[in-house]
Structure formats: structure tokens, C-alpha cells
Design a protein around this motif. Structure first.
Motif, PDB file in Angstrom:
ATOM      1  N   THR A 289     -10.609  -4.333   6.407  1.00  0.00           N
ATOM      2  CA  THR A 289     -10.052  -2.997   6.201  1.00  0.00           C
ATOM      3  C   THR A 289      -8.684  -2.911   6.872  1.00  0.00           C
ATOM      4  OG1 THR A 289     -12.250  -1.996   6.179  1.00  0.00           O
ATOM      5  CG2 THR A 289     -10.389  -0.532   6.599  1.00  0.00           C
TER       6      THR A 289
ATOM      7  N   LEU B 274       0.825  -1.199   0.000  1.00  0.00           N
ATOM      8  CA  LEU B 274       0.000   0.000   0.000  1.00  0.00           C
ATOM      9  C   LEU B 274       0.861   1.252   0.000  1.00  0.00           C
ATOM     10  CD1 LEU B 274      -2.610  -1.123   2.683  1.00  0.00           C
ATOM     11  CD2 LEU B 274      -2.933  -1.057   0.206  1.00  0.00           C
TER      12      LEU B 274
ATOM     13  N   THR C  98      -0.214   4.195  -2.491  1.00  0.00           N
ATOM     14  CA  THR C  98      -1.359   3.977  -3.352  1.00  0.00           C
ATOM     15  C   THR C  98      -2.381   5.083  -3.129  1.00  0.00           C
ATOM     16  OG1 THR C  98      -2.434   2.607  -1.673  1.00  0.00           O
ATOM     17  CG2 THR C  98      -1.086   1.475  -3.303  1.00  0.00           C
TER      18      THR C  98
ATOM     19  N   ALA D  75      -8.639   2.128   0.228  1.00  0.00           N
ATOM     20  CA  ALA D  75      -7.832   0.912   0.212  1.00  0.00           C
ATOM     21  C   ALA D  75      -7.336   0.598   1.620  1.00  0.00           C
ATOM     22  CB  ALA D  75      -6.642   1.084  -0.734  1.00  0.00           C
ATOM     23  N   TRP D  76      -7.115   1.635   2.406  1.00  0.00           N
ATOM     24  CA  TRP D  76      -6.727   1.481   3.805  1.00  0.00           C
ATOM     25  C   TRP D  76      -7.042   2.768   4.548  1.00  0.00           C
ATOM     26  CZ3 TRP D  76      -2.174   4.153   5.782  1.00  0.00           C
ATOM     27  CH2 TRP D  76      -1.437   4.827   4.803  1.00  0.00           C
TER      28      TRP D  76
ATOM     29  N   ALA E  88      -1.200  -4.751   2.856  1.00  0.00           N
ATOM     30  CA  ALA E  88      -2.599  -4.899   3.231  1.00  0.00           C
ATOM     31  C   ALA E  88      -2.752  -6.052   4.218  1.00  0.00           C
ATOM     32  CB  ALA E  88      -3.441  -5.168   1.981  1.00  0.00           C
TER      33      ALA E  88
END
Length: 211
Positions: free
Chosen positions: A168, A3, A63, A137-138, A28
Motif C-alpha cells: 500500500t 498517482l 487518480t 490505490a493509495w 506508487a
């Protein structure tokens, strides 16, 4: 693909260097806790991982699409933003399911309430819903339990534990031992360096730190 990555990164502001030679890959999955003394560089590291802070030297890559819950939340009562409007503002590509997100963070009854009329803990949950509206994405959180009462800490920790269990990826800065218990990976940020340590050791250091 990670990430976020930092390679040989020197982090700071202008001539002020906070962290040296940071090599880190954020993957992730497991929740990551950033721990260390006040002023050690935890928030600086988080900002670099988010791509909000460009390294003074070295390489960085993050990202797109991370959600961010800042340490300092809204405090200007002159701006008329409701909880619903704030959650909706976090949407990126489509109309956000505002009522569903508000209910998810326990604010279903506060949709028409001014963001600035909420308590500190409620504001943080509103900021979390704002982040979730962007389908991140996070999610990065900077001291999300700081300055809130014990009941709100319990509620926030339970909410974050549920998000983590549902996939998550969470990265958080904290001095709170309850939130620290969620970390499956721990980074100690102090004395200009970032070191990976066992989560149990991070919690032990938090428990014995000076009050």
C-alpha cells in the motif's frame, strides 16, 4: 502512471497563496513523508494531491480511489454511528468485510461501539479501516499520530509499516519521529515552497525543531 501530479501549481485559498510553483509527481511504491513547520502548507499540499483542492494556477491530476485519514476525526457524540457502520460506509463497490478490516486495525472487539466512544488513537484506526474498505490505490494521512498516547503511536506506526510492506502506498504528514522513520521519500514544505530532501535529513530536522 503517477498517482498524482502537480505542475507549476500555485496552491492556496482565495487570495491567500500558500505554496508557489509546485512541481511534483507521486508514484506508487515507497512511503512519502511531508515534513515542515506548522502552517507551512503540508496539509494544503496533501489536499491538492488528493484532488480535494484545485490549484489557483497550474495543472493538477490525481487518480481516483485514494483513501484519506484526516487530521481531525469524529467528535460529535450525538450522531449514533458504530465502528462497524463507519467502516462499512467506506466501501465503494461491494460489501466490505467489516469484521476482517476491524481485526486488521486492532478493533475487532469494538464493532458495536460508538465511533465517538473510542479513544483518539482508536478513532484514527477506525478511519484507516474506513479508508481500506474502499480498496484505495493509495492512502493519505494527515498527522495520524497527533494527540494520541505513546502506546497508540507505536500501534499506528506498526500498522502503517505493515501496510507499506504489503504494497500500500502511503503519503503522510507528520511531526512524529517514529512515523517519520517509515518515509523512503521526504518532501520539505516551508516558506511557500516544496523541496525534496533526503529522508535522514528530514528526520534530523524534526529531531532538532523547537518544542
Amino acid at each position: 502512471m503517477p498517482l498524482a501530479t502537480l505542475r507549476g501549481a500555485r496552491l492556496g485559498y482565495g487570495a491567500h497563496v500558500v505554496l508557489e510553483r509546485v512541481d511534483l509527481a507521486l508514484d506508487a511504491g515507497a512511503p512519502v513523508g511531508l515534513f515542515g513547520p506548522n502552517g507551512g502548507g503540508k496539509s494544503t499540499l496533501l489536499r491538492a494531491l488528493l484532488g480535494l483542492l484545485k490549484p489557483l494556477a497550474g495543472d493538477a491530476h490525481a487518480t481516483r480511489g485514494a483513501g484519506y485519514v484526516p487530521q481531525r476525526v469524529a467528535d460529535d457524540p450525538l450522531i449514533p454511528v458504530t465502528c462497524a457502520e463507519w467502516i462499512r460506509a467506506g466501501a465503494r463497490r461491494r460489501r466490505a468485510p467489516v469484521a476482517e478490516l476491524a481485526a486488521r486495525v486492532g478493533l475487532g472487539a469494538c464493532l458495536d461501539t460508538s465511533l465517538y466512544a473510542l479513544s483518539g488513537g482508536e478513532q484514527r484506526r477506525a478511519f484507516l479501516a474506513h479508508a481500506l474498505a474502499g480498496e484505495p490505490a493509495w492512502i493519505a494521512l494527515d498527522e495520524p499520530t497527533a494527540g494520541v498516547d505513546a502506546r497508540e503511536v507505536e500501534r499506528l506506526v506498526a500498522l502503517l509499516a505493515d501496510l507499506g510492506a504489503k504494497g500500500t502506498t502511503l503519503v503522510f504528514v507528520t511531526h512524529d519521529t517514529e512515523l517519520a522513520a517509515l518515509a523512503e521519500r521526504a518532501l520539505w514544505v516551508a516558506d511557500g515552497r516544496v523541496s525534496e530532501i533526503a529522508p535522514a535529513e528530514a528526520r534530523r530536522r524534526l529531531a532538532v525543531r523547537p518544542r
